[in-house]
Design an enzyme around this catalytic site. Structure first.
Site, PDB file in Angstrom:
ATOM      1  N   GLY A  93       0.827  -1.205   0.000  1.00  0.00           N
ATOM      2  CA  GLY A  93       0.000   0.000   0.000  1.00  0.00           C
ATOM      3  C   GLY A  93       0.861   1.254   0.000  1.00  0.00           C
ATOM      4  O   GLY A  93       0.521   2.256  -0.632  1.00  0.00           O
ATOM      5  N   GLN A 166       0.455   7.617   4.704  1.00  0.00           N
ATOM      6  CA  GLN A 166       0.498   7.309   3.271  1.00  0.00           C
ATOM      7  C   GLN A 166      -0.194   8.405   2.476  1.00  0.00           C
ATOM      8  O   GLN A 166       0.302   8.837   1.433  1.00  0.00           O
ATOM      9  CB  GLN A 166      -0.143   5.942   3.005  1.00  0.00           C
ATOM     10  CG  GLN A 166       0.686   4.805   3.588  1.00  0.00           C
ATOM     11  CD  GLN A 166       0.108   3.436   3.298  1.00  0.00           C
ATOM     12  OE1 GLN A 166      -0.997   3.320   2.760  1.00  0.00           O
ATOM     13  NE2 GLN A 166       0.846   2.402   3.650  1.00  0.00           N
ATOM     14  N   ASP A 311       0.337  -0.191  13.201  1.00  0.00           N
ATOM     15  CA  ASP A 311       0.762  -1.513  12.719  1.00  0.00           C
ATOM     16  C   ASP A 311       1.047  -2.485  13.865  1.00  0.00           C
ATOM     17  O   ASP A 311       1.213  -3.686  13.635  1.00  0.00           O
ATOM     18  CB  ASP A 311       2.017  -1.381  11.845  1.00  0.00           C
ATOM     19  CG  ASP A 311       1.694  -0.699  10.513  1.00  0.00           C
ATOM     20  OD1 ASP A 311       0.511  -0.672  10.125  1.00  0.00           O
ATOM     21  OD2 ASP A 311       2.631  -0.194   9.870  1.00  0.00           O
ATOM     22  N   ARG A 342      -7.956  -6.195   9.979  1.00  0.00           N
ATOM     23  CA  ARG A 342      -7.214  -6.624  11.177  1.00  0.00           C
ATOM     24  C   ARG A 342      -8.047  -6.607  12.452  1.00  0.00           C
ATOM     25  O   ARG A 342      -7.603  -7.158  13.469  1.00  0.00           O
ATOM     26  CB  ARG A 342      -5.938  -5.785  11.347  1.00  0.00           C
ATOM     27  CG  ARG A 342      -4.857  -6.186  10.368  1.00  0.00           C
ATOM     28  CD  ARG A 342      -3.530  -5.498  10.634  1.00  0.00           C
ATOM     29  NE  ARG A 342      -2.559  -5.918   9.634  1.00  0.00           N
ATOM     30  CZ  ARG A 342      -1.526  -5.199   9.215  1.00  0.00           C
ATOM     31  NH1 ARG A 342      -1.312  -4.001   9.728  1.00  0.00           N
ATOM     32  NH2 ARG A 342      -0.706  -5.669   8.308  1.00  0.00           N
TER      33      ARG A 342
END
Ligand code: S3P
Length: 425
Positions: A93, A166, A311, A342
């Protein structure tokens, strides 16, 4: 590949060096490719995701070569050339979203593709702001493949609904090519590796807490030394905290404050972690960590800390099963948009092991301390962070667990099992 993990009968002991940070490795290739001249990247990550980024820039005419196992030389004219072929981002990603920003400002068109998992991940978050800057991006209802029509961009003053590094990086990289100023404001501060590296390489960039502003700049080629990845260190931190009699040292761990949410959570839970020998390398904080087995208590994880440990939430879930009380994770709805959903995948697989865990819309609630039973096969959805988290859980399960698709750890951390072997006494 199926791997079986058994309960450890002795503690983890010894010292290991944590391999290169994946996020910084991506950025080092991108910015060195945009700089004029020869850059040297020391301690480059061997994960498949950064290799996807490297292959993309090679395909766009950048001269790259390894001079030893972890040192990468990049020799660039500072200009990219159009690749005749589609550019594959693999599972990454970060590659797709950041490179989209760069390609939006080129004088050629490009097509970015991804694997099955990446093709399901949302791209509207970058398509909308990049379109405001003047580019056109065709997609499959805001999913890859993306066809990017390079344009002369114009700067925007964008207020993002998401705290996403991002998205921020994609817009700032586009801003390198845009007329006028480009500003990006985020609700909470996300990882700032792009900003630090842009500054280190001479870009015209200013950061004021959650607002960053950039103007057209020519980057200077540099030597970039990449710190160890705190997201990789996290598996060893948690393993040492939950396997009785453990006492380990992790060397060369990146300690950028926008990434150290896991250390704050561990501290709040009562963990015995010491930071040794802190210094700054290529603009980034780095240090060694000593971690000992600890008695833990539950805590609540929410709000502005979420982007600082996004993360690490799967491995924090394993930690929470060994903490006394109710650990609540909230405000983490974007976990549903990662390599797997997740929230769902952590809840279903930890439940199989015997954890007391409940799914919520934006996180999960775990009651501990629980003896994990194991004695089962777990699904992994080819999600590297889920696989490594389940491996650590397996070290304290009473009976062995079998983990599917184990080779997917190579996305970020090919050295994972070897480094664990070094800590078994
Ligand atoms: C990353 C940012 C985070 C993180 C991802 C890497 C980066 O994603 O989850 O693994 O390198 O910028 P988001 O920006 O989507 O939160």
């Amino acid at each position: 590949m199926q791997t079986t993990v058994r309960q450890l009968k002795t503690g983890l002991t010894g010292t290991i060096e944590i391999p290169s940070d994946k996020s910084i490795s991506h950025r080092a290739i991108m910015l060195s490719s945009l700089a004029f001249g020869k850059s040297t990247i020391k301690n480059f990550s061997k994960g498949q995701d950064p290799i996807s980024t490297l292959n993309l820039f090679k395909a766009m005419g950048v001269d790259t070569r390894f001079t030893d196992e972890n040192t990468l030389m990049i020799n660039s004219t500072g200009k990219l050339i159009s690749s005749k072929n589609e550019l594959s981002c693999g599972n990454s990603g970060t590659t797709m979203r950041l490179v989209s920003g760069i390609l939006a400002g080129q004088n050629f068109d490009s097509i970015l593709t991804g694997d099955e998992s990446l093709s399901k991940r949302p791209m509207k978050r970058i398509i909308e702001p990049l379109s405001l800057m003047g580019t056109k991006i065709e997609s499959l209802e805001y999913h890859a493949p993306l066809k990017i029509y390079g344009q002369q961009l114009v700067g925007i003053d964008y207020v993002s609904p998401l705290a996403s590094a991002q998205v921020k990086s994609s817009i700032l990289l586009a801003g390198l090519f845009a007329k006028g100023k480009t500003s990006f404001t985020e609700p909470y501060k996300s990882r700032n590796h792009t900003e630090l590296m842009l500054e280190y390489m001479g870009a015209n960039i200013t950061c004021n807490n959650t607002k960053t502003t950039i103007q057209q700049s020519q980057l200077e080629a540099k030597t970039i030394e990449i710190a160890g990845d705190i997201s990789s260190a996290a598996y060893f931190i948690v393993a040492a905290l939950i396997v009785p009699n453990s006492d380990i040292i992790l060397k060369n761990v990146g300690l950028n404050p926008t990434r150290t949410g896991i250390l704050d959570v561990c501290k709040q839970m009562g963990a015995n972690i010491e930071i040794l020998d802190k210094k700054t390398v290529s603009g980034e904080a780095v240090g060694d960590l000593r971690i000992k087995y600890s008695k833990l208590k539950a805590c609540t994880i929410k709000g502005d800390i979420i982007p600082r440990l996004i993360d690490e939430l799967p491995i924090i879930a394993i930690l929470a099963t060994q903490a006394d009380g109710e650990t609540i994770v909230k405000d983490a709805q974007d976990l549903r948009n990662k390599e797997s959903d997740r929230i769902k995948s952590v809840v279903t697989e930890l439940s199989k092991l015997g954890a007391i865990i409940k799914e919520t819309s934006d996180g999960f609630i775990i009651n501990g301390k629980t003896d994990l039973i194991g004695d089962c096969e777990v699904e992994t959805f080819k999600d590297h962070r889920l696989i490594m988290s389940l491996f650590v859980a397996g070290l304290i399960c009473q009976k062995p667990i079998s983990i599917k698709d184990f080779e997917w750890i190579n996305i970020s951390f090919p050295e994972f099992e070897k480094l664990f072997n070094n800590l078994y006494s």
